[in-house]
Design an enzyme around this catalytic site. Sequence first.
Site, PDB file in Angstrom:
ATOM      1  CG  ASP A   1      -5.133   2.780   0.461  1.00 36.87           C
ATOM      2  OD1 ASP A   1      -6.121   2.037   0.322  1.00 36.87           O
ATOM      3  OD2 ASP A   1      -4.062   2.417   0.981  1.00 36.87           O
TER       4      ASP A   1
ATOM      5  CG  HIS B   1      -9.208   0.778  -1.081  1.00 32.26           C
ATOM      6  ND1 HIS B   1      -8.715   0.546   0.187  1.00 32.26           N
ATOM      7  CD2 HIS B   1     -10.567   0.832  -0.943  1.00 32.26           C
ATOM      8  CE1 HIS B   1      -9.724   0.468   1.039  1.00 32.26           C
ATOM      9  NE2 HIS B   1     -10.855   0.649   0.385  1.00 32.26           N
TER      10      HIS B   1
ATOM     11  CG  MET C   1     -12.179  -2.129   4.466  1.00 34.86           C
ATOM     12  SD  MET C   1     -10.642  -1.640   3.657  1.00 34.86           S
ATOM     13  CE  MET C   1      -9.711  -0.872   4.982  1.00 34.86           C
TER      14      MET C   1
ATOM     15  CB  SER D   1      -0.902  -0.001   1.234  1.00 30.21           C
ATOM     16  OG  SER D   1      -1.525   1.260   1.340  1.00 30.21           O
TER      17      SER D   1
ATOM     18  CG  MET E   1     -11.227   4.095   1.316  1.00 28.02           C
ATOM     19  SD  MET E   1      -9.791   3.956   2.390  1.00 28.02           S
ATOM     20  CE  MET E   1      -8.507   3.897   1.169  1.00 28.02           C
TER      21      MET E   1
ATOM     22  CG  ASP F   1      -6.590  -2.390   2.761  1.00 33.89           C
ATOM     23  OD1 ASP F   1      -5.496  -2.195   3.313  1.00 33.89           O
ATOM     24  OD2 ASP F   1      -7.189  -1.507   2.093  1.00 33.89           O
ATOM     25  N   GLY F   2      -5.428  -3.888   5.846  1.00 41.11           N
ATOM     26  CA  GLY F   2      -5.329  -3.192   7.125  1.00 41.11           C
ATOM     27  C   GLY F   2      -4.649  -4.020   8.202  1.00 41.11           C
ATOM     28  N   GLY F   3      -3.470  -3.583   8.625  1.00 40.25           N
ATOM     29  CA  GLY F   3      -2.801  -4.238   9.741  1.00 40.25           C
ATOM     30  C   GLY F   3      -2.247  -5.611   9.436  1.00 40.25           C
TER      31      GLY F   3
ATOM     32  N   GLY G   1       0.893  -2.044   4.061  1.00 34.99           N
ATOM     33  CA  GLY G   1       1.559  -0.742   3.947  1.00 34.99           C
ATOM     34  C   GLY G   1       2.770  -0.683   4.840  1.00 34.99           C
TER      35      GLY G   1
ATOM     36  CG  HIS H   1      -4.003  -1.406  -1.752  1.00 35.95           C
ATOM     37  ND1 HIS H   1      -5.140  -2.073  -2.144  1.00 35.95           N
ATOM     38  CD2 HIS H   1      -4.389  -0.556  -0.757  1.00 35.95           C
ATOM     39  CE1 HIS H   1      -6.172  -1.661  -1.415  1.00 35.95           C
ATOM     40  NE2 HIS H   1      -5.741  -0.740  -0.569  1.00 35.95           N
TER      41      HIS H   1
ATOM     42  CG  MET I   1      -7.969   7.838   1.766  1.00 38.27           C
ATOM     43  SD  MET I   1      -7.107   7.904   3.347  1.00 38.27           S
ATOM     44  CE  MET I   1      -6.507   6.237   3.463  1.00 38.27           C
TER      45      MET I   1
ATOM     46  N   GLY J   1      -9.194   4.652   6.369  1.00 37.92           N
ATOM     47  CA  GLY J   1      -8.843   6.047   6.601  1.00 37.92           C
ATOM     48  C   GLY J   1      -7.376   6.293   6.874  1.00 37.92           C
ATOM     49  CG  PHE J   2      -5.930   7.417   9.501  1.00 39.68           C
ATOM     50  CD1 PHE J   2      -5.346   8.619   9.112  1.00 39.68           C
ATOM     51  CD2 PHE J   2      -7.217   7.430  10.023  1.00 39.68           C
ATOM     52  CE1 PHE J   2      -6.035   9.825   9.257  1.00 39.68           C
ATOM     53  CE2 PHE J   2      -7.918   8.638  10.175  1.00 39.68           C
ATOM     54  CZ  PHE J   2      -7.316   9.836   9.788  1.00 39.68           C
ATOM     55  N   GLY J   3      -3.260   4.386   7.463  1.00 40.33           N
ATOM     56  CA  GLY J   3      -2.376   3.232   7.513  1.00 40.33           C
ATOM     57  C   GLY J   3      -1.872   3.052   8.940  1.00 40.33           C
ATOM     58  N   GLY J   4      -1.217   1.942   9.196  1.00 45.28           N
ATOM     59  CA  GLY J   4      -0.557   1.727  10.477  1.00 45.28           C
ATOM     60  C   GLY J   4      -1.463   1.374  11.644  1.00 45.28           C
TER      61      GLY J   4
HETATM   62  C1  DX5 Z   1      -6.605   2.069   5.115  1.00 41.04           C
HETATM   63  C2  DX5 Z   1      -6.074   1.683   3.768  1.00 41.04           C
HETATM   64  C3  DX5 Z   1      -5.019   0.635   3.802  1.00 41.04           C
HETATM   65  C4  DX5 Z   1      -3.752   1.025   4.531  1.00 41.04           C
HETATM   66  C5  DX5 Z   1      -3.029  -0.230   4.953  1.00 41.04           C
HETATM   67  O1  DX5 Z   1      -7.683   2.904   4.942  1.00 41.04           O
HETATM   68  O2  DX5 Z   1      -7.126   1.184   2.973  1.00 41.04           O
HETATM   69  O3  DX5 Z   1      -4.718   0.199   2.486  1.00 41.04           O
HETATM   70  O4  DX5 Z   1      -2.900   1.822   3.768  1.00 41.04           O
HETATM   71  O5  DX5 Z   1      -1.914   0.119   5.710  1.00 41.04           O
HETATM   72  P1  DX5 Z   1      -1.316  -0.827   6.848  1.00 41.04           P
HETATM   73  O6  DX5 Z   1      -0.856  -2.102   6.152  1.00 41.04           O
HETATM   74  O7  DX5 Z   1      -0.199  -0.027   7.404  1.00 41.04           O
HETATM   75  O8  DX5 Z   1      -2.411  -1.112   7.819  1.00 41.04           O
HETATM   76 ZN    ZN Z   2      -6.660   0.219   1.038  1.00 36.46          ZN
END
Ligand code: DX5
Ligand code: ZN
Length: 222
Positions: free
Chosen positions: A34, A65, A136, A7, A67, A174-176, A196, A32, A36, A141-144
Amino acid sequence: MYILAPSLLAADFNILGKQIKETEEAGAEYLHIDVMDGIFVPSISFGMPLIKSIRETSSQFFDVHLMIINPERYIKEFMECGADGITFHLEAVEEPGKVIEQIHAAGGRAAVSVKPGTSIEMVYPYLSEIEMVLVMSVEPGFGGQPFMPEAYGRIRQLRDYIDEKGYPVKIEVDGGVGKKNVREVIGAGADICVAGSAVFKKRSISDNISQFMKAFGEKEDK
Ligand code: DX5
Ligand code: ZN
């Protein structure tokens, strides 16, 4: 065959082209991306000009993706600037069937997603029309953010339903997702893992990616 989708959100934008190349060389078949809008999710990321520019550096599958609310406004544009597949959220549209048609008409691979709080069964009516579902495992909304363990049950439920009905639909998570839980994620039924932070942070991109490839290889050999 499992696929890794790094990501971009977690990349270092000062050296974006270089990092994308590294992910490709390390075996990540997807990228990937994102998008937003600050309305569907609280944050704002990037859009068409960035995608257009990195299209010149990468031959990976661009997994966009969205959003954003009312994605039907931009499907054609995202496809024209280099998307290969588009994922949109069912919560963001009034007529999902029409958006799926738009993506296909523009030559893209269509996918739908729902937020963690929306029933996964909401995607069932579209499974005969789409190529992928994005599950999801964090609030978009946010990575990490940390992986929500409730996602395992949702992935398994969807995997069982897809297999039972025989739909040729892939599941992306997707996510974590990182090297600590990737085995559980694919064990639950994911085909494609978005990552990501686990790809772009801490160690080198190639070391990070090789951990995912190792986990994929072990599962494929079974
Ligand atoms: C969150 C995004 C994800 C995000 C994943 O809204 O859709 O794609 O970037 O990041 P990590 O892998 O750090 O959770
Ligand atoms: Zn995503």
